[in-house]
Scaffold this motif. Structure first.
Motif, PDB file in Angstrom:
ATOM      1  N   LEU A  62     -17.257  49.526  55.371  1.00 45.42           N
ATOM      2  CA  LEU A  62     -16.282  48.451  55.928  1.00 45.42           C
ATOM      3  C   LEU A  62     -14.909  49.060  56.132  1.00 45.42           C
ATOM      4  N   THR A  66     -12.409  49.367  59.870  1.00 45.49           N
ATOM      5  CA  THR A  66     -11.013  48.639  59.897  1.00 45.49           C
ATOM      6  C   THR A  66      -9.806  49.762  60.353  1.00 45.49           C
ATOM      7  N   TRP A 186     -25.307  44.075  55.239  1.00 45.34           N
ATOM      8  CA  TRP A 186     -24.224  44.636  56.085  1.00 45.34           C
ATOM      9  C   TRP A 186     -24.362  44.643  57.539  1.00 45.34           C
ATOM     10  N   LEU A 190     -22.122  42.763  59.995  1.00 49.56           N
ATOM     11  CA  LEU A 190     -21.340  43.279  61.099  1.00 49.56           C
ATOM     12  C   LEU A 190     -21.733  42.685  62.647  1.00 49.56           C
ATOM     13  N   GLY A 196     -17.331  40.310  60.647  1.00 51.28           N
ATOM     14  CA  GLY A 196     -17.665  41.412  61.266  1.00 51.28           C
ATOM     15  C   GLY A 196     -16.930  41.780  62.838  1.00 51.28           C
ATOM     16  N   LEU A 199     -13.338  42.539  61.779  1.00 53.39           N
ATOM     17  CA  LEU A 199     -12.839  43.977  61.192  1.00 53.39           C
ATOM     18  C   LEU A 199     -12.958  44.755  62.304  1.00 53.39           C
ATOM     19  N   VAL A 223     -12.540  42.613  53.353  1.00 49.90           N
ATOM     20  CA  VAL A 223     -13.243  43.941  53.378  1.00 49.90           C
ATOM     21  C   VAL A 223     -13.026  44.579  52.068  1.00 49.90           C
ATOM     22  N   SER A 227     -16.072  45.615  49.731  1.00 51.60           N
ATOM     23  CA  SER A 227     -16.439  47.037  49.248  1.00 51.60           C
ATOM     24  C   SER A 227     -16.400  47.257  48.034  1.00 51.60           C
TER      25      SER A 227
END
Length: 331
Positions: A62, A66, A186, A190, A196, A199, A223, A227
């Protein structure tokens, strides 16, 4: 037939091509070079070893999308493991009841989320480069972990903890099942969520994302918090696998997570990438390591080859990008 190919490409995306070619190449090369490579023992070993690296790669994914990075993932994972270990130790160590499991997991997840949130706040509100912020966080977490453990290991956990790292359900390793759930989460995040989309917008152009009405600071904080949570899950798995926790566990995984992401088609400048190609890339790297081990190669050679592979992947992608730009200008 053409319609089938188009639907296949639409489902898996053009970025799946490189990892799939690498997967087939590794299977063919080591399948011919090592007699026992294509065996259930090899794939079983890969299934147990893959989740540690895979979860840390998801933690790295992630921030990379970004346009950032998280250099503190391994130390965040181990500090989260230390938090879980502290709960089990205070509840009796090896005799800790099963009721302590929930508190240990919450302590680990809270620690991971806190480290990620602090990192995200520092990046979002100071506009400092993510490399500098996460490097500083890495040094802080390492020093804190060394202080708390006095440079040693913490061990002595109840027997049910071992089931998380070595148990199986319907023949599938528990760590692998946890990893697959995280991959699916995930993927949905996204492809199906506003976070999602946001980012990826930030990774493409931070200023444009801000002027389009997105709360870029909130997204960056979320984000890095997510993480950190993924780091905590990885920390719990590593604790259960090794039956101990130490600040330096899995330290060598850091750069390999970046390699797996780039091999899986993640744009190093952010804005583009998907989870499934990264998942295939992780399988390729783990099979490569297992194949070299079966051939009696030194583990350090595998690390060196991973570095060469990263250079080759980056060079190939740069050449392909330049060739595409040249063809467009010529047209």
């Amino acid at each position: 037939m053409k319609a089938f190919v188009r639907n296949f490409r639409a489902s898996f995306g053009p970025d799946m091509g490189g990892p799939m070619v690498a997967l087939v190449a590794v299977l063919l090369i080591f399948g011919l070079a090592a007699d026992n490579f294509l065996s259930m023992a090899t794939f079983g070993s890969v299934a147990f070893q893959l989740p540690e690296l895979g979860l840390l790669t998801l933690a790295m994914l992630l921030p990379l999308l970004t346009g950032g990075i998280n250099l503190s993932i391994t130390f965040a994972a181990n500090l989260s493991g230390l938090a879980a270990a502290w709960v089990w130790q205070t509840h009796g160590g090896v005799d800790a009841p099963t009721s302590a499991f929930l508190f240990a997991c919450l302590a680990a997840l809270g620690t991971g989320a806190a480290t990620g949130a602090l990192t995200g706040v520092a990046i979002a509100y100071t506009r400092a480069h993510p490399i500098l912020v996460t490097l500083s966080m890495m040094i802080f977490l390492r020093g804190l972990g060394e202080f708390l453990t006095r440079g040693g290991d913490i061990s002595g956990f109840p027997s049910y903890v071992g089931l998380i790292g070595h148990g199986s359900i319907f023949g599938l390793p528990v760590p692998l099942l946890i990893f697959l759930v995280c991959v699916a989460t995930w993927h949905v995040l996204l492809t199906r969520s506003k976070l999602g989309f946001g980012l990826l917008m930030i990774g493409s152009n931070l200023e444009a994302a801000h002027y389009s009405g997105l709360n870029t600071r909130k997204i960056v904080v979320l984000v890095y918090t997510l993480s950190g949570i993924m780091c905590a899950i990885a920390g719990i798995i590593m604790l259960a696998r090794f039956n101990s926790v130490r600040v330096g566990h899995g330290e060598s995984y850091l750069l390999i997570t970046v390699l797996a992401a780039f091999l899986g088609g993640i744009n190093p400048f952010g804005g583009f990438g998907r989870v499934l190609p990264v998942f295939v890339a992780l399988i390729v790297l783990q099979l490569l390591s297992s194949g070299l081990n079966l051939m009696g190669a030194n583990q350090h050679l595998a690390t060196a080859l991973w570095g060469v592979l990263m250079i080759v992947v980056m060079a190939a992608r740069t050449l392909a990008s330049n060739s595409h730009i040249f063809r467009r200008k010529k047209a």
